[in-house]
Design a protein around this motif. Structure first.
Motif, PDB file in Angstrom:
ATOM      1  N   GLY A 138       0.556  -0.915  -0.112  1.00  0.00           N
ATOM      2  CA  GLY A 138      -0.181  -0.170  -0.201  1.00  0.00           C
ATOM      3  C   GLY A 138       0.503   1.424   0.369  1.00  0.00           C
ATOM      4  O   GLY A 138       2.083   0.775  -0.354  1.00  0.00           O
ATOM      5  N   GLU A 139       0.123   2.598   0.300  1.00  0.00           N
ATOM      6  CA  GLU A 139       1.372   3.787   0.475  1.00  0.00           C
ATOM      7  C   GLU A 139       2.132   3.656   1.675  1.00  0.00           C
ATOM      8  O   GLU A 139       3.336   3.902   0.828  1.00  0.00           O
ATOM      9  CB  GLU A 139      -0.368   4.296   0.966  1.00  0.00           C
ATOM     10  N   MET A 140       2.446   3.018   2.514  1.00  0.00           N
ATOM     11  CA  MET A 140       4.027   2.261   3.059  1.00  0.00           C
ATOM     12  C   MET A 140       4.885   1.635   1.982  1.00  0.00           C
ATOM     13  O   MET A 140       5.791   2.447   2.773  1.00  0.00           O
ATOM     14  CB  MET A 140       3.174   1.917   4.174  1.00  0.00           C
ATOM     15  N   LYS A 141       4.177   1.390   0.969  1.00  0.00           N
ATOM     16  CA  LYS A 141       5.534   0.832  -0.025  1.00  0.00           C
ATOM     17  C   LYS A 141       6.469   1.772  -0.281  1.00  0.00           C
ATOM     18  O   LYS A 141       7.096   1.822  -0.914  1.00  0.00           O
ATOM     19  CB  LYS A 141       5.035  -0.467  -1.250  1.00  0.00           C
ATOM     20  N   ARG A 142       5.288   2.814  -0.607  1.00  0.00           N
ATOM     21  CA  ARG A 142       5.517   3.958  -1.369  1.00  0.00           C
ATOM     22  C   ARG A 142       7.001   4.887  -0.487  1.00  0.00           C
ATOM     23  O   ARG A 142       8.308   5.469  -0.761  1.00  0.00           O
ATOM     24  CB  ARG A 142       5.038   5.492  -1.811  1.00  0.00           C
ATOM     25  N   LEU A 143       6.488   5.429   0.730  1.00  0.00           N
ATOM     26  CA  LEU A 143       7.513   5.295   1.837  1.00  0.00           C
ATOM     27  C   LEU A 143       8.670   4.535   1.915  1.00  0.00           C
ATOM     28  O   LEU A 143       9.913   4.733   1.555  1.00  0.00           O
ATOM     29  CB  LEU A 143       6.669   5.980   3.341  1.00  0.00           C
ATOM     30  N   TYR A 171       7.261  14.391   1.847  1.00  0.00           N
ATOM     31  CA  TYR A 171       6.146  12.505   1.820  1.00  0.00           C
ATOM     32  C   TYR A 171       5.598  13.072   2.830  1.00  0.00           C
ATOM     33  O   TYR A 171       3.857  12.958   2.597  1.00  0.00           O
ATOM     34  CB  TYR A 171       7.175  11.869   2.347  1.00  0.00           C
ATOM     35  N   TYR A 172       4.918  13.757   4.268  1.00  0.00           N
ATOM     36  CA  TYR A 172       4.484  13.929   5.042  1.00  0.00           C
ATOM     37  C   TYR A 172       2.986  14.932   4.495  1.00  0.00           C
ATOM     38  O   TYR A 172       2.019  14.630   4.314  1.00  0.00           O
ATOM     39  CB  TYR A 172       4.513  13.716   6.426  1.00  0.00           C
ATOM     40  N   ASN A 173       4.076  15.038   4.378  1.00  0.00           N
ATOM     41  CA  ASN A 173       2.841  17.121   4.263  1.00  0.00           C
ATOM     42  C   ASN A 173       1.856  16.615   2.546  1.00  0.00           C
ATOM     43  O   ASN A 173       0.692  17.243   2.208  1.00  0.00           O
ATOM     44  CB  ASN A 173       3.781  18.022   3.539  1.00  0.00           C
ATOM     45  N   GLY A 174       2.372  16.127   1.494  1.00  0.00           N
ATOM     46  CA  GLY A 174       2.248  15.153   0.704  1.00  0.00           C
ATOM     47  C   GLY A 174       0.973  14.785   0.953  1.00  0.00           C
ATOM     48  O   GLY A 174      -0.244  14.333   0.658  1.00  0.00           O
ATOM     49  N   LEU A 175       0.677  13.592   2.586  1.00  0.00           N
ATOM     50  CA  LEU A 175      -0.153  12.883   2.492  1.00  0.00           C
ATOM     51  C   LEU A 175      -1.517  13.915   2.753  1.00  0.00           C
ATOM     52  O   LEU A 175      -2.331  13.435   3.322  1.00  0.00           O
ATOM     53  CB  LEU A 175       0.173  12.036   3.770  1.00  0.00           C
ATOM     54  N   GLY A 177      -0.174   0.231   9.344  1.00  0.00           N
ATOM     55  CA  GLY A 177       0.081   1.420   8.438  1.00  0.00           C
ATOM     56  C   GLY A 177      -1.444   0.905   7.329  1.00  0.00           C
ATOM     57  O   GLY A 177      -2.182   1.810   6.666  1.00  0.00           O
ATOM     58  N   LEU A 178      -0.785  -0.289   6.937  1.00  0.00           N
ATOM     59  CA  LEU A 178      -1.148  -0.397   6.157  1.00  0.00           C
ATOM     60  C   LEU A 178      -3.173  -1.212   6.426  1.00  0.00           C
ATOM     61  O   LEU A 178      -3.882  -0.924   5.583  1.00  0.00           O
ATOM     62  CB  LEU A 178      -0.910  -2.376   5.806  1.00  0.00           C
ATOM     63  N   ALA A 179      -3.318  -1.581   7.218  1.00  0.00           N
ATOM     64  CA  ALA A 179      -4.590  -2.205   8.577  1.00  0.00           C
ATOM     65  C   ALA A 179      -5.313  -0.541   7.924  1.00  0.00           C
ATOM     66  O   ALA A 179      -5.688  -0.428   7.768  1.00  0.00           O
ATOM     67  CB  ALA A 179      -4.277  -1.997   9.624  1.00  0.00           C
ATOM     68  N   ALA A 180      -4.202   0.343   8.723  1.00  0.00           N
ATOM     69  CA  ALA A 180      -5.230   2.356   8.702  1.00  0.00           C
ATOM     70  C   ALA A 180      -6.031   1.887   7.407  1.00  0.00           C
ATOM     71  O   ALA A 180      -6.688   2.810   7.698  1.00  0.00           O
ATOM     72  CB  ALA A 180      -4.340   3.405   9.040  1.00  0.00           C
ATOM     73  N   GLN A 181      -4.566   1.808   6.213  1.00  0.00           N
ATOM     74  CA  GLN A 181      -4.990   2.163   5.019  1.00  0.00           C
ATOM     75  C   GLN A 181      -6.282   1.453   3.965  1.00  0.00           C
ATOM     76  O   GLN A 181      -7.698   2.357   4.080  1.00  0.00           O
ATOM     77  CB  GLN A 181      -4.312   2.012   4.025  1.00  0.00           C
TER      78      GLN A 181
END
Length: 478
Positions: free
Chosen positions: A99-104, A122-126, A436-440
């Motif tokens: 998920g999104e964590m993979k990009r990080l 990265y964080y501000n982009g989210l 993080g994956l669970a949250a997404q």
């Protein structure tokens, strides 16, 4: 009904947690008892995991608000500068990051997200398009009883004071506890899941927490010299004998050196310099996860601030120690230091399902999986047991939606380290990519499903797992 509404308003303004008399109308209510704005999701706190939930729901058209009691957003990632990432793998060494964590993590591993500025970008982009208000103070929580016997409630609205001292009330269909100090869950009279005190022999009823860390940043480090010094002492068995178990340095990461750090004597016994876990950022800059602080209660701001002060005072002494003892650090200097901690263990409250160590070690999967997790069960030390304890190396395991649903509060979810897990499982489950994956995924489900989360059944999740795989390349089945 007018009398009832006036009574509810009066109670709301006079109490930190308010219970209105039950009625069918109140049980079904999603609007406020006072003039306010309603959101689909309100996230309390700005830790990365809750941000991922907020972003996923927002992308699917849900109205989302982030309210952060901290003065500035970012949580452990930005304010605590926890920029040394732990990547979970299964028994076949396959990465479990999705998920999104993979990009990080891809950015971290390919060196495009290494510096504080890059993590911050990265964080501000989210959060770019999501309303976020920092520095708020929760004044009251208004909940309604939703079952005849009072075994379950729902949060209808909260009243808070903004940084400019104005009072606001907001309502939501879902609330997300996303702080490390239980800003909302801690005020509802819920049952706390015993923490580290339940693991180490001799623990009493008082909460005991895994050590927090104060991250240390250095500049003018000669990483090539450090790397070459360790290469001269190969093989790894010889390196371990000289510097300590697990000592290893490549062009990006360095670990170990516990034989050396064990010689460092901090001014305060609350502190300990353990083996080094470091990342080379670039241009002579290094960040280290090594300075442990015991007895930090995350729900007590005085405890946290005192720990930060002690760690900041110790940082110059650690610099001098590294200069004298670690290759490549002879000309190092302190870089900008964090104004917050990396807090490993949060107060957690009983969820619909509480994960156990056996679930992890037996690779248990659940019909309502929202993540596939993995990582050694790493229980960091306490003052009583400063070296911590390892409780096994799971292969891969499921994290069910029910572990993120607070028992007894129908519309209260948790994110990140607030996950429902017993202490013996928490050492692995707590790792950021797992939750993080669970949250997404939870954010995606909120955005796509018409049923309330607690009404979803196994048939629904069979369909959900299919579209997660097809549309998001997220695999959370066995």
């Amino acid at each position: 009904m007018i009398v009832l509404s006036l009574l509810a308003v009066a109670l709301l303004l006079s109490s930190s947690v308010t219970f209105s008399p039950r009625s069918e109308a109140a049980a079904a209510a999603t609007s406020c008892t006072t003039p306010c704005q309603h959101y689909d999701v309100v996230v309390i706190g700005s830790e990365l995991e809750g941000i991922l939930l907020a972003q996923a729901a927002h992308k699917l058209g849900k109205s989302v608000l982030i309210l952060d009691p901290r003065p500035k957003p970012g949580g452990q990632l930005i304010q605590g500068q926890m920029l040394v990432l732990d990547e979970p793998h299964d028994a076949k060494a396959r990465s479990l990051v999705q998920g999104e964590m993979k990009r990080l993590f891809d950015g971290y591993n390919n060196k495009s997200i290494r510096t504080f500025a890059e993590f911050n970008q990265y964080y501000n982009g989210l959060i770019k398009s999501i309303p976020l208000e920092s520095g708020i103070t929760i004044q009251s929580i208004h909940s309604v009883q939703t079952t005849p016997k009072g075994s379950s409630r729902s949060i209808q609205s909260i009243t808070y004071k903004s940084r400019d001292a104005k009072t606001h009330t907001v309502a939501a269909s879902y609330w997300v506890e996303n702080t490390d100090f239980a800003a909302i869950a801690g005020r509802l009279g819920l049952t706390r899941i015993p923490g580290t005190e339940s693991l180490f022999k001799g623990g009493g009823p008082a909460p005991e927490y895994m050590a927090a860390t104060y991250m240390l940043r250095f500049k003018n480090v000669n990483w090539n010299e450090l790397h070459e010094a360790t290469l001269r002492d190969y093989p790894l068995t010889k390196l371990a004998a000289k510097y300590g178990p697990g000592t290893y340095v490549d062009w990006n990461f360095g670990t170990g050196f516990s034989n050396l750090t064990a010689k460092f004597k901090p001014k305060d016994t609350q502190l300990k310099l353990r083996g080094i876990n470091s990342t080379y950022q670039r241009d002579g800059r290094v960040i280290i996860n090594a300075l442990l602080i015991y007895d930090v209660n995350p729900s007590d701001d005085k405890s946290v601030q005192a720990a930060i002060k002690k760690a900041q005072d110790e940082a110059p002494r650690i610099l001098e120690f590294l200069r004298k003892n670690i290759p490549g650090y002879s000309k190092a200097q302190l870089d900008t230091l964090p104004d917050y901690l990396y807090i490993r263990e949060h107060d957690r409250y009983v969820s619909e399902y509480v994960l156990k160590r056996d679930d992890l070690m037996n690779s248990r999967m659940f019909w309502d999986n929202v993540s596939i997790g993995g990582y050694p069960i790493d229980v960091q030390g306490t003052r009583r047991f400063p070296y911590g304890q390892g409780l096994g190396k799971p292969d891969r395991y499921g994290l069910p939606l029910r572990s993120f649903e607070i028992k007894g509060i129908d519309n209260l979810l948790t994110a990140g380290k607030n996950v429902g897990a017993e202490a013996a499982a928490y050492g692995s489950v707590r790792i950021q990519p797992n939750t993080g994956l669970a949250a997404q995924v939870i954010g995606i489900i909120i955005g796509r499903e018409k049923k309330p989360l607690r009404e979803l059944d196994a048939a629904d999740f069979k369909r959900i797992h299919q579209y997660l795989k097809k549309d998001y390349k997220i695999q959370v089945q066995a």
